[in-house]
Design an enzyme around this catalytic site. Structure first.
Site, PDB file in Angstrom:
ATOM      1  N   ASP A   1       0.886  -1.178   0.000  1.00 13.14           N
ATOM      2  CA  ASP A   1       0.000   0.000   0.000  1.00 13.14           C
ATOM      3  C   ASP A   1       0.918   1.220   0.000  1.00 13.14           C
ATOM      4  O   ASP A   1       2.148   1.073  -0.049  1.00 13.14           O
ATOM      5  CB  ASP A   1      -0.939  -0.010   1.224  1.00 13.14           C
ATOM      6  CG  ASP A   1      -2.247   0.741   0.954  1.00 13.14           C
ATOM      7  OD1 ASP A   1      -2.174   1.947   0.609  1.00 13.14           O
ATOM      8  OD2 ASP A   1      -3.322   0.147   1.082  1.00 13.14           O
TER       9      ASP A   1
ATOM     10  N   ASP B   1       3.842   3.264  -4.044  1.00 12.35           N
ATOM     11  CA  ASP B   1       2.822   4.133  -4.641  1.00 12.35           C
ATOM     12  C   ASP B   1       2.566   3.602  -6.043  1.00 12.35           C
ATOM     13  O   ASP B   1       3.497   3.482  -6.855  1.00 12.35           O
ATOM     14  CB  ASP B   1       3.359   5.570  -4.691  1.00 12.35           C
ATOM     15  CG  ASP B   1       2.322   6.550  -5.242  1.00 12.35           C
ATOM     16  OD1 ASP B   1       1.391   6.110  -5.955  1.00 12.35           O
ATOM     17  OD2 ASP B   1       2.464   7.751  -4.973  1.00 12.35           O
TER      18      ASP B   1
ATOM     19  N   GLY C   1      -5.919   1.554  -4.951  1.00 12.72           N
ATOM     20  CA  GLY C   1      -6.417   2.625  -5.816  1.00 12.72           C
ATOM     21  C   GLY C   1      -7.463   3.456  -5.118  1.00 12.72           C
ATOM     22  O   GLY C   1      -7.824   3.211  -3.961  1.00 12.72           O
TER      23      GLY C   1
ATOM     24  N   ASN D   1     -18.906  -2.355  -9.619  1.00 12.51           N
ATOM     25  CA  ASN D   1     -20.263  -2.241 -10.196  1.00 12.51           C
ATOM     26  C   ASN D   1     -20.454  -0.894 -10.887  1.00 12.51           C
ATOM     27  O   ASN D   1     -21.367  -0.754 -11.704  1.00 12.51           O
ATOM     28  CB  ASN D   1     -21.321  -2.470  -9.108  1.00 12.51           C
ATOM     29  CG  ASN D   1     -21.425  -1.317  -8.129  1.00 12.51           C
ATOM     30  OD1 ASN D   1     -22.131  -0.338  -8.361  1.00 12.51           O
ATOM     31  ND2 ASN D   1     -20.695  -1.381  -7.012  1.00 12.51           N
ATOM     32  N   HIS D   2     -19.593   0.090 -10.576  1.00  5.39           N
ATOM     33  CA  HIS D   2     -19.765   1.415 -11.191  1.00  5.39           C
ATOM     34  C   HIS D   2     -19.294   1.463 -12.650  1.00  5.39           C
ATOM     35  O   HIS D   2     -19.499   2.469 -13.321  1.00  5.39           O
ATOM     36  CB  HIS D   2     -19.107   2.486 -10.310  1.00  5.39           C
ATOM     37  CG  HIS D   2     -19.799   2.562  -8.988  1.00  5.39           C
ATOM     38  ND1 HIS D   2     -21.049   3.130  -8.836  1.00  5.39           N
ATOM     39  CD2 HIS D   2     -19.459   2.054  -7.770  1.00  5.39           C
ATOM     40  CE1 HIS D   2     -21.437   2.997  -7.577  1.00  5.39           C
ATOM     41  NE2 HIS D   2     -20.489   2.339  -6.911  1.00  5.39           N
TER      42      HIS D   2
ATOM     43  N   TYR E   1     -14.602   7.577 -11.648  1.00  2.00           N
ATOM     44  CA  TYR E   1     -14.122   6.363 -10.970  1.00  2.00           C
ATOM     45  C   TYR E   1     -14.528   5.124 -11.777  1.00  2.00           C
ATOM     46  O   TYR E   1     -13.699   4.238 -12.049  1.00  2.00           O
ATOM     47  CB  TYR E   1     -14.713   6.333  -9.564  1.00  2.00           C
ATOM     48  CG  TYR E   1     -14.642   5.008  -8.858  1.00  2.00           C
ATOM     49  CD1 TYR E   1     -13.432   4.491  -8.414  1.00  2.00           C
ATOM     50  CD2 TYR E   1     -15.807   4.262  -8.618  1.00  2.00           C
ATOM     51  CE1 TYR E   1     -13.379   3.264  -7.760  1.00  2.00           C
ATOM     52  CE2 TYR E   1     -15.758   3.046  -7.967  1.00  2.00           C
ATOM     53  CZ  TYR E   1     -14.544   2.546  -7.543  1.00  2.00           C
ATOM     54  OH  TYR E   1     -14.489   1.333  -6.891  1.00  2.00           O
TER      55      TYR E   1
ATOM     56  N   ARG F   1     -30.399  -0.268  -1.444  1.00  2.51           N
ATOM     57  CA  ARG F   1     -29.663  -0.591  -2.674  1.00  2.51           C
ATOM     58  C   ARG F   1     -28.699  -1.753  -2.442  1.00  2.51           C
ATOM     59  O   ARG F   1     -28.552  -2.648  -3.266  1.00  2.51           O
ATOM     60  CB  ARG F   1     -28.912   0.660  -3.151  1.00  2.51           C
ATOM     61  CG  ARG F   1     -27.940   0.389  -4.272  1.00  2.51           C
ATOM     62  CD  ARG F   1     -27.190   1.649  -4.689  1.00  2.51           C
ATOM     63  NE  ARG F   1     -26.090   1.300  -5.565  1.00  2.51           N
ATOM     64  CZ  ARG F   1     -24.863   0.973  -5.150  1.00  2.51           C
ATOM     65  NH1 ARG F   1     -24.573   0.968  -3.857  1.00  2.51           N
ATOM     66  NH2 ARG F   1     -23.939   0.654  -6.008  1.00  2.51           N
TER      67      ARG F   1
HETATM   68  P1  NAI Z   1     -10.168   1.471   0.332  1.00  3.84           P
HETATM   69  O1  NAI Z   1     -10.238   2.864  -0.141  1.00  3.84           O
HETATM   70  O2  NAI Z   1     -10.502   1.172   1.741  1.00  3.84           O
HETATM   71  O3  NAI Z   1      -8.712   0.867   0.029  1.00  3.84           O
HETATM   72  C1  NAI Z   1      -7.977   1.215  -1.102  1.00  3.84           C
HETATM   73  C2  NAI Z   1      -6.516   1.184  -0.733  1.00  3.84           C
HETATM   74  O4  NAI Z   1      -5.763   1.590  -1.885  1.00  3.84           O
HETATM   75  C3  NAI Z   1      -6.163   2.157   0.400  1.00  3.84           C
HETATM   76  O5  NAI Z   1      -5.519   1.481   1.458  1.00  3.84           O
HETATM   77  C4  NAI Z   1      -5.256   3.181  -0.248  1.00  3.84           C
HETATM   78  O6  NAI Z   1      -4.200   3.641   0.590  1.00  3.84           O
HETATM   79  C5  NAI Z   1      -4.707   2.399  -1.444  1.00  3.84           C
HETATM   80  N1  NAI Z   1      -4.261   3.332  -2.486  1.00  3.84           N
HETATM   81  C6  NAI Z   1      -4.929   4.400  -2.981  1.00  3.84           C
HETATM   82  N2  NAI Z   1      -4.148   5.070  -3.852  1.00  3.84           N
HETATM   83  C7  NAI Z   1      -2.972   4.401  -3.910  1.00  3.84           C
HETATM   84  C8  NAI Z   1      -1.761   4.602  -4.603  1.00  3.84           C
HETATM   85  N3  NAI Z   1      -1.593   5.655  -5.431  1.00  3.84           N
HETATM   86  N4  NAI Z   1      -0.757   3.743  -4.421  1.00  3.84           N
HETATM   87  C9  NAI Z   1      -0.900   2.675  -3.586  1.00  3.84           C
HETATM   88  N5  NAI Z   1      -2.025   2.428  -2.895  1.00  3.84           N
HETATM   89  C10 NAI Z   1      -3.046   3.288  -3.051  1.00  3.84           C
HETATM   90  O7  NAI Z   1     -11.108   0.619  -0.641  1.00  3.84           O
HETATM   91  P2  NAI Z   1     -11.736  -0.813  -0.409  1.00  3.84           P
HETATM   92  O8  NAI Z   1     -13.155  -0.659  -0.036  1.00  3.84           O
HETATM   93  O9  NAI Z   1     -10.850  -1.639   0.419  1.00  3.84           O
HETATM   94  O10 NAI Z   1     -11.727  -1.377  -1.916  1.00  3.84           O
HETATM   95  C11 NAI Z   1     -10.615  -2.070  -2.416  1.00  3.84           C
HETATM   96  C12 NAI Z   1     -10.711  -2.082  -3.950  1.00  3.84           C
HETATM   97  O11 NAI Z   1     -11.934  -2.694  -4.320  1.00  3.84           O
HETATM   98  C13 NAI Z   1     -10.688  -0.698  -4.571  1.00  3.84           C
HETATM   99  O12 NAI Z   1      -9.946  -0.761  -5.769  1.00  3.84           O
HETATM  100  C14 NAI Z   1     -12.146  -0.432  -4.884  1.00  3.84           C
HETATM  101  O13 NAI Z   1     -12.276   0.419  -6.012  1.00  3.84           O
HETATM  102  C15 NAI Z   1     -12.674  -1.818  -5.153  1.00  3.84           C
HETATM  103  N6  NAI Z   1     -14.092  -1.933  -4.851  1.00  3.84           N
HETATM  104  C16 NAI Z   1     -14.515  -1.968  -3.555  1.00  3.84           C
HETATM  105  C17 NAI Z   1     -15.861  -2.110  -3.262  1.00  3.84           C
HETATM  106  C18 NAI Z   1     -16.357  -2.229  -1.864  1.00  3.84           C
HETATM  107  O14 NAI Z   1     -17.572  -2.418  -1.696  1.00  3.84           O
HETATM  108  N7  NAI Z   1     -15.537  -2.149  -0.831  1.00  3.84           N
HETATM  109  C19 NAI Z   1     -16.865  -2.155  -4.332  1.00  3.84           C
HETATM  110  C20 NAI Z   1     -16.296  -2.112  -5.670  1.00  3.84           C
HETATM  111  C21 NAI Z   1     -14.957  -2.014  -5.895  1.00  3.84           C
HETATM  112  C1  15L Z   2     -17.502   0.901  -4.988  1.00  2.00           C
HETATM  113  O1  15L Z   2     -16.957   0.760  -6.076  1.00  2.00           O
HETATM  114  C2  15L Z   2     -16.783   1.504  -3.838  1.00  2.00           C
HETATM  115  O2  15L Z   2     -15.416   1.180  -3.839  1.00  2.00           O
HETATM  116  C3  15L Z   2     -17.379   1.129  -2.496  1.00  2.00           C
HETATM  117  O3  15L Z   2     -16.866   2.011  -1.521  1.00  2.00           O
HETATM  118  C4  15L Z   2     -18.907   1.170  -2.499  1.00  2.00           C
HETATM  119  O4  15L Z   2     -19.342   2.453  -2.523  1.00  2.00           O
HETATM  120  C5  15L Z   2     -19.452   0.349  -3.660  1.00  2.00           C
HETATM  121  O5  15L Z   2     -18.823   0.643  -4.893  1.00  2.00           O
HETATM  122  C6  15L Z   2     -20.968   0.505  -3.858  1.00  2.00           C
HETATM  123  O6  15L Z   2     -21.394   0.731  -4.976  1.00  2.00           O
HETATM  124  O7  15L Z   2     -21.703   0.336  -2.885  1.00  2.00           O
END
Ligand code: NAI
Ligand code: 15L
Length: 279
Positions: A37, A58, A80, A119-120, A143, A181
């Site tokens: 990370d 990064d 990301g 899903n987006h 996004y 939702r």
């Molecule tokens: P989060 O925001 O909690 O974690 C994302 C991580 O990526 C963070 O720890 C952040 O520091 C790291 N990050 C961001 N920019 C970075 C960079 N430039 N270099 C290195 N690391 C970087 O998100 P979450 O909820 O854990 O989601 C994980 C992945 O799953 C994301 O890619 C998100 O788009 C995707 N996702 C998550 C969903 C959910 O319901 N949690 C739904 C759909 C997709």
């Molecule tokens: C995503 O892609 C996001 O990473 C997560 O934070 C939620 O918002 C999820 O979609 C959602 O659609 O509920």
């Protein structure tokens, strides 16, 4: 599911919500789980436990990403920007970062990647529609566009270089659904783990798109085009339905966040046009 899929597995975004939830689960599926990370998340990640390595990187910095990827056989790519917002950070982390990851994978012989898409990518389909993995993308946000880019980029790396990728269009993966939702989009952490292991272990993955949702009664997605992945969800949002209905208001059917699958993402970031907003 304790099946070992790879010796050294890299998980990016390890300090995030899903990274934290998958950290202990994915340990069972490899000899070494390498966590990566941004440097700023060092404290959140803590120190490496037995069977773990930590390589901070990064995603926008190619040489840092290369160091994280080198020596890994597969990647679970959670890193990301995970919500809608200003374009520059999305550009750096999700677009440039995705390119850096795949270039590093190509150079260092990684054969399989599980990409956390979203899903987006298809958020502008209506909640009354059921879509398949073959429906064209209809991103609801910058996004969502960045995730669609990731899906296309990974397809090119499969067609050119044979790197297999599962683009997992995760719905809403949280401990429980937060609103009505999410009764359709919810993916339990255990089902997410099952899905990742299925993607890492299926004999032939190719380049695949899979919707990441649990076995919810309300469903917008038809995953029959991804049967070869072998994902069988075992949880359902239905057990939360009564509580979610009790604590949330009646939906306004004229509200685009209710009409479209992307929900509130339709309103964040860049302004909506009057056409979509009004009628
Ligand atoms: P989060 O925001 O909690 O974690 C994302 C991580 O990526 C963070 O720890 C952040 O520091 C790291 N990050 C961001 N920019 C970075 C960079 N430039 N270099 C290195 N690391 C970087 O998100 P979450 O909820 O854990 O989601 C994980 C992945 O799953 C994301 O890619 C998100 O788009 C995707 N996702 C998550 C969903 C959910 O319901 N949690 C739904 C759909 C997709
Ligand atoms: C995503 O892609 C996001 O990473 C997560 O934070 C939620 O918002 C999820 O979609 C959602 O659609 O509920």
């Amino acid at each position: 599911m304790a099946i070992k899929t790879h010796s050294t597995l890299l998980m990016t975004g390890a300090a995030g919500g899903l990274g934290a939830a998958m950290r202990s689960r994915l340990k069972q599926n490899c000899d070494v789980l390498r966590l990566s990370d941004r440097a700023a998340t060092r404290d959140t990640l803590g120190s490496a436990k037995p069977g773990e390595e930590i390589v901070l990187a990064d995603l926008a910095q190619a040489h840092e990403v290369e160091a994280a990827v080198q020596g890994c056989q597969a990647v679970v790519h959670f890193g990301g920007i995970s919500v809608e917002g200003p374009f520059e950070p999305i550009l750096q982390a999700n677009i440039l970062g995705m390119y850096n990851l795949y270039e590093a994978a190509r150079k260092h012989g990684v054969r399989r990647i599980v990409f956390a898409s979203s899903n987006h990518v298809t958020g502008f389909y209506r909640q009354s529609e059921t879509i398949t993995t073959s429906h064209p993308p209809r991103p609801d946000s910058l996004y969502g566009v960045s995730k669609a880019f990731g899906e296309d980029l990974s397809r090119m790396y499969f067609d050119r270089y044979g790197i297999e990728t599962a683009c997992v269009r995760i719905g809403s993966s949280f401990p429980e659904p937060k609103d009505r939702r999410m009764l359709a989009s919810w993916l339990s952490y255990d089902d997410l783990h099952r899905l990742i292991v299925a993607c890492l272990s299926t004999p032939v993955l190719g380049h695949s798109i899979v919707f990441g949702v649990s076995d919810n009664a309300v469903r917008w997605y038809d995953n029959s085009g991804a049967r070869h992945v072998g994902f069988v969800p075992q949880d359902s949002s239905d057990v939360f339905k009564e509580a979610v209905y009790a604590r949330t208001p009646e939906p306004d059917l004229n509200d685009p966040a209710v009409q479209y699958q992307g929900g509130g993402f339709l309103f964040s970031g860049i302004p909506m046009t009057a056409h979509k907003k009004g009628s």
